[in-house]
Motif scaffolding. Structure first.
Motif, mmCIF file in Angstrom:
data_model
loop_
_atom_site.group_PDB
_atom_site.id
_atom_site.type_symbol
_atom_site.label_atom_id
_atom_site.label_comp_id
_atom_site.label_asym_id
_atom_site.label_seq_id
_atom_site.Cartn_x
_atom_site.Cartn_y
_atom_site.Cartn_z
ATOM 1 N N GLN A 1 62.941 25.906 48.390
ATOM 2 C CA GLN A 1 62.489 24.763 47.611
ATOM 3 C C GLN A 1 61.959 23.639 48.497
ATOM 4 O OE1 GLN A 1 65.719 23.650 44.983
ATOM 5 N NE2 GLN A 1 65.082 25.149 43.455
ATOM 6 N N SER A 2 62.233 23.702 49.797
ATOM 7 C CA SER A 2 61.749 22.680 50.723
ATOM 8 C C SER A 2 60.408 23.042 51.352
ATOM 9 C CB SER A 2 62.781 22.458 51.849
ATOM 10 O OG SER A 2 63.991 21.968 51.333
ATOM 11 N N ILE A 3 59.962 24.281 51.149
ATOM 12 C CA ILE A 3 58.732 24.762 51.769
ATOM 13 C C ILE A 3 57.800 25.302 50.682
ATOM 14 C CG2 ILE A 3 57.737 26.354 53.446
ATOM 15 C CD1 ILE A 3 60.419 26.402 54.880
ATOM 16 N N VAL A 4 56.548 24.878 50.723
ATOM 17 C CA VAL A 4 55.562 25.330 49.737
ATOM 18 C C VAL A 4 54.358 25.908 50.468
ATOM 19 C CG1 VAL A 4 53.989 24.624 47.902
ATOM 20 C CG2 VAL A 4 56.299 23.667 47.994
ATOM 21 N N TYR A 5 53.919 27.064 50.030
ATOM 22 C CA TYR A 5 52.757 27.749 50.596
ATOM 23 C C TYR A 5 51.630 27.732 49.573
ATOM 24 C CZ TYR A 5 49.867 31.807 51.936
ATOM 25 O OH TYR A 5 48.822 32.635 52.242
ATOM 26 N N VAL A 6 50.429 27.349 50.003
ATOM 27 C CA VAL A 6 49.265 27.331 49.120
ATOM 28 C C VAL A 6 48.251 28.354 49.638
ATOM 29 C CG1 VAL A 6 47.378 25.960 48.152
ATOM 30 C CG2 VAL A 6 49.629 24.919 48.504
ATOM 31 N N HIS A 7 47.969 29.341 48.832
ATOM 32 C CA HIS A 7 47.067 30.431 49.207
ATOM 33 C C HIS A 7 45.629 29.930 49.293
ATOM 34 C CE1 HIS A 7 44.998 34.344 48.934
ATOM 35 N NE2 HIS A 7 46.137 34.877 49.326
ATOM 36 N N GLN A 8 44.827 30.635 50.100
ATOM 37 C CA GLN A 8 43.408 30.300 50.229
ATOM 38 C C GLN A 8 42.705 30.363 48.874
ATOM 39 O OE1 GLN A 8 41.309 32.732 53.054
ATOM 40 N NE2 GLN A 8 39.294 32.007 52.413
ATOM 41 N N HIS A 9 43.116 31.315 48.045
ATOM 42 C CA HIS A 9 42.571 31.447 46.694
ATOM 43 C C HIS A 9 43.730 31.272 45.711
ATOM 44 C CE1 HIS A 9 38.872 32.878 48.523
ATOM 45 N NE2 HIS A 9 39.558 33.796 49.174
ATOM 46 N N PRO A 10 44.095 30.037 45.418
ATOM 47 C CA PRO A 10 45.288 29.796 44.597
ATOM 48 C C PRO A 10 45.175 30.415 43.212
ATOM 49 C CG PRO A 10 43.971 27.786 44.818
ATOM 50 C CD PRO A 10 43.419 28.780 45.782
ATOM 51 N N VAL A 11 46.278 30.996 42.770
ATOM 52 C CA VAL A 11 46.338 31.596 41.441
ATOM 53 C C VAL A 11 46.683 30.499 40.433
ATOM 54 C CG1 VAL A 11 47.506 33.265 39.964
ATOM 55 C CG2 VAL A 11 47.024 33.841 42.353
ATOM 56 N N LEU A 12 45.831 30.321 39.440
ATOM 57 C CA LEU A 12 46.058 29.322 38.402
ATOM 58 C C LEU A 12 46.169 30.025 37.054
ATOM 59 C CD1 LEU A 12 43.488 26.563 39.501
ATOM 60 C CD2 LEU A 12 45.916 26.743 40.085
ATOM 61 N N PHE A 13 47.104 29.573 36.246
ATOM 62 C CA PHE A 13 47.304 30.160 34.929
ATOM 63 C C PHE A 13 46.183 29.741 33.985
ATOM 64 C CE2 PHE A 13 51.605 29.447 36.694
ATOM 65 C CZ PHE A 13 51.983 30.775 36.825
ATOM 66 N N SER A 14 45.822 30.622 33.059
ATOM 67 C CA SER A 14 44.772 30.322 32.085
ATOM 68 C C SER A 14 45.366 29.517 30.929
ATOM 69 C CB SER A 14 44.140 31.619 31.571
ATOM 70 O OG SER A 14 43.495 32.305 32.621
ATOM 71 N N SER A 15 45.729 28.293 31.236
ATOM 72 C CA SER A 15 46.310 27.403 30.232
ATOM 73 C C SER A 15 45.596 26.062 30.309
ATOM 74 C CB SER A 15 47.818 27.261 30.461
ATOM 75 O OG SER A 15 48.093 26.929 31.823
ATOM 76 N N SER A 16 46.080 25.176 31.156
ATOM 77 C CA SER A 16 45.441 23.881 31.372
ATOM 78 C C SER A 16 45.760 23.407 32.771
ATOM 79 C CB SER A 16 45.917 22.846 30.351
ATOM 80 O OG SER A 16 47.276 22.516 30.592
ATOM 81 N N VAL A 17 44.997 22.442 33.247
ATOM 82 C CA VAL A 17 45.263 21.851 34.560
ATOM 83 C C VAL A 17 46.650 21.214 34.571
ATOM 84 C CG1 VAL A 17 44.604 19.954 36.097
ATOM 85 C CG2 VAL A 17 42.864 21.530 35.225
ATOM 86 N N ALA A 18 46.981 20.469 33.532
ATOM 87 C CA ALA A 18 48.282 19.799 33.477
ATOM 88 C C ALA A 18 49.428 20.801 33.531
ATOM 89 C CB ALA A 18 48.378 18.951 32.216
ATOM 90 N N HIS A 19 49.305 21.916 32.816
ATOM 91 C CA HIS A 19 50.356 22.939 32.834
ATOM 92 C C HIS A 19 50.506 23.527 34.227
ATOM 93 C CE1 HIS A 19 51.717 27.194 32.444
ATOM 94 N NE2 HIS A 19 52.670 26.606 31.735
ATOM 95 N N ASN A 20 49.397 23.769 34.916
ATOM 96 C CA ASN A 20 49.455 24.320 36.260
ATOM 97 C C ASN A 20 50.111 23.365 37.240
ATOM 98 O OD1 ASN A 20 47.899 27.056 36.939
ATOM 99 N ND2 ASN A 20 46.961 26.124 35.131
ATOM 100 N N VAL A 21 49.733 22.098 37.175
ATOM 101 C CA VAL A 21 50.302 21.109 38.103
ATOM 102 C C VAL A 21 51.807 20.979 37.890
ATOM 103 C CG1 VAL A 21 50.322 18.666 38.736
ATOM 104 C CG2 VAL A 21 48.139 19.844 38.363
ATOM 105 N N GLY A 22 52.255 21.040 36.659
ATOM 106 C CA GLY A 22 53.672 20.842 36.374
ATOM 107 C C GLY A 22 54.510 22.096 36.340
ATOM 108 N N TYR A 23 53.903 23.261 36.603
ATOM 109 C CA TYR A 23 54.612 24.528 36.436
ATOM 110 C C TYR A 23 55.874 24.619 37.312
ATOM 111 C CZ TYR A 23 55.595 29.515 36.377
ATOM 112 O OH TYR A 23 56.233 30.734 36.252
ATOM 113 N N GLY A 24 55.722 24.391 38.609
ATOM 114 C CA GLY A 24 56.872 24.495 39.507
ATOM 115 C C GLY A 24 57.944 23.469 39.186
ATOM 116 N N LEU A 25 57.527 22.278 38.809
ATOM 117 C CA LEU A 25 58.468 21.220 38.457
ATOM 118 C C LEU A 25 59.265 21.614 37.214
ATOM 119 C CD1 LEU A 25 59.201 18.361 39.497
ATOM 120 C CD2 LEU A 25 57.623 17.461 37.784
ATOM 121 N N ALA A 26 58.582 22.217 36.244
ATOM 122 C CA ALA A 26 59.269 22.639 35.018
ATOM 123 C C ALA A 26 60.327 23.697 35.306
ATOM 124 C CB ALA A 26 58.249 23.169 34.014
ATOM 125 N N LEU A 27 60.055 24.587 36.254
ATOM 126 C CA LEU A 27 61.036 25.614 36.602
ATOM 127 C C LEU A 27 62.306 25.016 37.177
ATOM 128 C CD1 LEU A 27 58.830 28.415 38.224
ATOM 129 C CD2 LEU A 27 59.808 28.368 35.929
#
Length: 240
Positions: free
Chosen positions: A102-128
Protein backbone atom coordinates in the motif's frame (compact mmCIF):
# COMPACT_ATOMS: atom_id res chain seq x y z
CA UNK A 1 7.01 25.33 -21.14
CA UNK A 2 8.80 22.49 -19.39
CA UNK A 3 8.91 22.47 -15.57
CA UNK A 4 11.90 24.11 -13.92
CA UNK A 5 11.21 22.98 -10.34
CA UNK A 6 14.44 22.03 -8.62
CA UNK A 7 14.02 18.70 -6.90
CA UNK A 8 15.82 18.09 -3.63
CA UNK A 9 18.78 15.75 -3.67
CA UNK A 10 19.00 13.08 -0.97
CA UNK A 11 21.75 15.04 0.82
CA UNK A 12 19.57 18.15 0.90
CA UNK A 13 16.69 16.14 2.29
CA UNK A 14 18.88 14.69 5.06
CA UNK A 15 20.26 18.14 5.87
CA UNK A 16 16.80 19.66 6.15
CA UNK A 17 15.58 16.78 8.28
CA UNK A 18 18.61 17.04 10.56
CA UNK A 19 17.86 20.71 11.19
CA UNK A 20 14.47 19.61 12.47
CA UNK A 21 16.13 17.18 14.88
CA UNK A 22 15.48 14.02 12.87
CA UNK A 23 17.73 12.58 10.19
CA UNK A 24 15.78 10.84 7.47
CA UNK A 25 16.77 7.33 6.50
CA UNK A 26 16.73 5.78 3.06
CA UNK A 27 13.22 4.93 1.98
CA UNK A 28 14.07 1.66 0.22
CA UNK A 29 17.34 -0.25 0.31
CA UNK A 30 18.20 -3.55 -1.34
CA UNK A 31 21.32 -5.71 -1.31
CA UNK A 32 22.11 -8.59 -3.66
CA UNK A 33 19.23 -8.17 -6.11
CA UNK A 34 19.23 -10.73 -8.92
CA UNK A 35 16.64 -11.48 -11.58
CA UNK A 36 16.71 -14.42 -13.97
CA UNK A 37 14.63 -15.23 -17.02
CA UNK A 38 15.17 -18.95 -17.35
CA UNK A 39 18.92 -19.47 -17.67
CA UNK A 40 19.53 -15.82 -18.48
CA UNK A 41 20.66 -13.50 -15.67
CA UNK A 42 18.84 -10.26 -16.52
CA UNK A 43 20.51 -8.19 -13.84
CA UNK A 44 22.70 -8.60 -10.77
CA UNK A 45 22.66 -5.49 -8.57
CA UNK A 46 24.90 -5.33 -5.51
CA UNK A 47 23.17 -2.34 -3.92
CA UNK A 48 20.24 -0.05 -4.66
CA UNK A 49 19.05 2.76 -2.40
CA UNK A 50 16.20 5.22 -2.84
CA UNK A 51 16.02 8.23 -0.52
CA UNK A 52 12.87 9.79 0.85
CA UNK A 53 11.38 12.73 -1.04
CA UNK A 54 13.66 12.26 -4.07
CA UNK A 55 13.37 11.68 -7.81
CA UNK A 56 15.27 9.16 -9.92
CA UNK A 57 15.36 8.30 -13.60
CA UNK A 58 16.17 4.77 -14.70
CA UNK A 59 17.70 4.51 -18.14
CA UNK A 60 19.18 1.76 -20.29
CA UNK A 61 18.83 0.16 -23.68
CA UNK A 62 15.61 -1.59 -24.68
CA UNK A 63 15.65 -5.06 -23.17
CA UNK A 64 18.02 -4.08 -20.35
CA UNK A 65 15.37 -4.86 -17.75
CA UNK A 66 14.09 -1.42 -16.71
CA UNK A 67 10.42 -2.38 -16.58
CA UNK A 68 11.25 -5.64 -14.82
CA UNK A 69 13.30 -3.80 -12.21
CA UNK A 70 10.40 -1.41 -11.55
CA UNK A 71 8.03 -4.35 -11.08
CA UNK A 72 10.47 -6.01 -8.69
CA UNK A 73 10.78 -2.79 -6.68
CA UNK A 74 7.00 -2.59 -6.62
CA UNK A 75 6.68 -6.12 -5.27
CA UNK A 76 4.86 -7.24 -8.40
CA UNK A 77 7.49 -9.69 -9.62
CA UNK A 78 9.71 -12.10 -7.74
CA UNK A 79 13.49 -11.88 -7.68
CA UNK A 80 16.40 -13.09 -5.58
CA UNK A 81 17.07 -10.53 -2.85
CA UNK A 82 19.65 -10.95 -0.09
CA UNK A 83 18.24 -8.15 2.06
CA UNK A 84 15.55 -5.49 1.75
CA UNK A 85 14.76 -2.59 4.06
CA UNK A 86 11.91 -0.12 3.86
CA UNK A 87 12.06 3.02 6.01
CA UNK A 88 14.79 1.38 8.06
CA UNK A 89 12.87 -1.83 8.75
CA UNK A 90 13.84 -5.21 7.38
CA UNK A 91 11.34 -6.82 5.02
CA UNK A 92 11.55 -10.61 4.93
CA UNK A 93 8.84 -11.29 2.37
CA UNK A 94 8.91 -10.72 -1.38
CA UNK A 95 6.42 -10.17 -2.94
CA UNK A 96 5.70 -7.65 -0.22
CA UNK A 97 3.26 -7.88 2.67
CA UNK A 98 0.05 -5.89 2.30
CA UNK A 99 1.12 -2.88 4.39
CA UNK A 100 4.20 -2.35 2.22
CA UNK A 101 2.26 -2.86 -1.02
CA UNK A 102 0.00 0.00 0.00
CA UNK A 103 3.04 2.29 0.29
CA UNK A 104 4.28 1.60 -3.25
CA UNK A 105 2.38 2.28 -6.48
CA UNK A 106 3.43 1.20 -9.97
CA UNK A 107 2.05 2.93 -13.08
CA UNK A 108 2.35 0.95 -16.31
CA UNK A 109 3.49 2.55 -19.57
CA UNK A 110 0.03 1.74 -20.96
CA UNK A 111 -2.22 2.12 -17.91
CA UNK A 112 -5.33 -0.04 -17.81
CA UNK A 113 -8.45 2.08 -17.31
CA UNK A 114 -11.93 0.72 -16.67
CA UNK A 115 -14.68 1.49 -19.19
CA UNK A 116 -16.70 3.51 -16.71
CA UNK A 117 -15.69 7.12 -16.07
CA UNK A 118 -12.59 9.14 -15.28
CA UNK A 119 -13.86 9.80 -11.75
CA UNK A 120 -14.44 6.08 -11.12
CA UNK A 121 -10.93 5.26 -12.32
CA UNK A 122 -9.25 7.92 -10.19
CA UNK A 123 -11.10 6.79 -7.08
CA UNK A 124 -10.91 3.03 -7.67
CA UNK A 125 -7.92 2.25 -5.43
CA UNK A 126 -9.16 4.59 -2.73
CA UNK A 127 -12.56 2.88 -2.72
CA UNK A 128 -10.91 -0.51 -2.19
CA UNK A 129 -9.28 0.82 0.97
CA UNK A 130 -12.63 1.94 2.35
CA UNK A 131 -13.69 5.11 4.10
CA UNK A 132 -16.44 7.69 4.12
CA UNK A 133 -17.98 8.16 0.67
CA UNK A 134 -18.21 11.95 1.01
CA UNK A 135 -14.55 12.25 1.94
CA UNK A 136 -13.51 9.98 -0.92
CA UNK A 137 -15.54 12.03 -3.40
CA UNK A 138 -13.77 15.20 -2.26
CA UNK A 139 -10.37 13.55 -2.64
CA UNK A 140 -11.23 12.28 -6.11
CA UNK A 141 -12.32 15.74 -7.21
CA UNK A 142 -9.13 17.30 -5.84
CA UNK A 143 -6.96 14.67 -7.58
CA UNK A 144 -8.70 15.22 -10.91
CA UNK A 145 -8.23 18.98 -10.58
CA UNK A 146 -4.54 18.44 -9.78
CA UNK A 147 -4.09 16.35 -12.92
CA UNK A 148 -6.12 18.74 -15.10
CA UNK A 149 -8.84 16.20 -15.91
CA UNK A 150 -11.68 17.48 -13.74
CA UNK A 151 -13.62 18.55 -16.82
CA UNK A 152 -13.45 14.92 -18.02
CA UNK A 153 -14.77 13.34 -14.82
CA UNK A 154 -17.81 11.73 -16.46
CA UNK A 155 -16.02 10.67 -19.65
CA UNK A 156 -15.46 7.05 -20.67
CA UNK A 157 -11.64 6.58 -20.65
CA UNK A 158 -11.88 4.90 -24.06
CA UNK A 159 -12.48 8.37 -25.48
CA UNK A 160 -9.39 9.93 -23.89
CA UNK A 161 -6.14 10.85 -25.65
CA UNK A 162 -2.87 9.23 -24.63
CA UNK A 163 -1.84 12.23 -22.54
CA UNK A 164 -5.20 12.36 -20.79
CA UNK A 165 -4.95 8.66 -19.93
CA UNK A 166 -1.51 9.19 -18.41
CA UNK A 167 -2.78 12.08 -16.30
CA UNK A 168 -5.72 10.00 -15.10
CA UNK A 169 -3.29 7.22 -14.16
CA UNK A 170 -1.10 9.68 -12.24
CA UNK A 171 -4.12 11.08 -10.42
CA UNK A 172 -5.19 7.52 -9.54
CA UNK A 173 -1.72 6.85 -8.14
CA UNK A 174 -1.37 10.16 -6.30
CA UNK A 175 -4.68 9.84 -4.46
CA UNK A 176 -3.23 6.81 -2.64
CA UNK A 177 -0.42 9.00 -1.23
CA UNK A 178 2.34 6.49 -2.05
CA UNK A 179 5.68 6.70 -0.30
CA UNK A 180 7.26 5.34 -3.50
CA UNK A 181 5.86 5.87 -6.99
CA UNK A 182 7.23 3.85 -9.91
CA UNK A 183 6.50 5.19 -13.39
CA UNK A 184 7.23 3.19 -16.53
CA UNK A 185 7.84 5.45 -19.57
CA UNK A 186 5.11 7.98 -18.67
CA UNK A 187 5.90 10.30 -21.59
CA UNK A 188 6.47 7.63 -24.25
CA UNK A 189 4.44 8.20 -27.41
CA UNK A 190 3.30 11.63 -26.20
CA UNK A 191 4.03 14.79 -28.14
CA UNK A 192 3.73 18.52 -27.60
CA UNK A 193 1.39 19.80 -24.90
CA UNK A 194 0.39 16.32 -23.73
CA UNK A 195 4.00 15.42 -22.95
CA UNK A 196 4.66 18.72 -21.18
CA UNK A 197 1.54 18.34 -19.04
CA UNK A 198 2.69 14.92 -17.83
CA UNK A 199 6.22 16.21 -17.23
CA UNK A 200 4.89 18.99 -15.03
CA UNK A 201 3.13 16.54 -12.72
CA UNK A 202 6.22 14.50 -11.83
CA UNK A 203 8.11 17.21 -9.86
CA UNK A 204 4.80 18.05 -8.16
CA UNK A 205 4.57 14.47 -6.86
CA UNK A 206 8.03 14.76 -5.28
CA UNK A 207 7.20 18.14 -3.78
CA UNK A 208 4.19 16.52 -2.09
CA UNK A 209 6.40 13.94 -0.38
CA UNK A 210 6.62 10.88 -2.64
CA UNK A 211 9.85 9.38 -3.88
CA UNK A 212 9.59 8.77 -7.62
CA UNK A 213 11.51 6.41 -9.90
CA UNK A 214 10.87 6.87 -13.63
CA UNK A 215 12.03 4.46 -16.32
CA UNK A 216 12.42 6.57 -19.42
CA UNK A 217 14.36 7.74 -22.48
CA UNK A 218 13.00 11.30 -22.29
CA UNK A 219 15.95 13.72 -22.24
CA UNK A 220 13.93 16.55 -20.71
CA UNK A 221 12.91 14.33 -17.83
CA UNK A 222 16.42 12.94 -17.40
CA UNK A 223 17.84 16.47 -17.27
CA UNK A 224 15.40 17.92 -14.74
CA UNK A 225 17.40 19.66 -11.97
CA UNK A 226 17.97 17.54 -8.89
CA UNK A 227 17.04 14.20 -10.48
CA UNK A 228 19.30 11.25 -9.62
CA UNK A 229 20.26 8.82 -12.37
CA UNK A 230 20.29 5.03 -12.47
CA UNK A 231 21.40 3.20 -15.58
CA UNK A 232 21.08 -0.51 -16.30
CA UNK A 233 24.00 -1.66 -18.42
CA UNK A 234 25.00 -5.27 -19.02
CA UNK A 235 23.05 -6.44 -15.97
CA UNK A 236 24.62 -3.93 -13.59
CA UNK A 237 23.22 -0.74 -12.10
CA UNK A 238 25.27 2.42 -12.54
CA UNK A 239 24.51 5.31 -10.20
CA UNK A 240 25.17 8.80 -11.52
Amino acid sequence: MLPQTKLQTSSEVESNASQGGERRKALLGLRGLRKRHGERLLFDIDRLEIATHAAYVLTGMNGAGKSTLLRVLGGLERAEIDSLRFEGREVRHHPYPRALRQSIVYVHQHPVLFSSSVAHNVGYGLALRGGAARQQAALVEEAMAWAGVLHLQGTDPARLSGGEKQRVALARARILQPRLLLLDEPTANLDGAAREQVLELIPALVEEGSSVVVACHDRDLINLPGVHRFKLRDGRLEVR
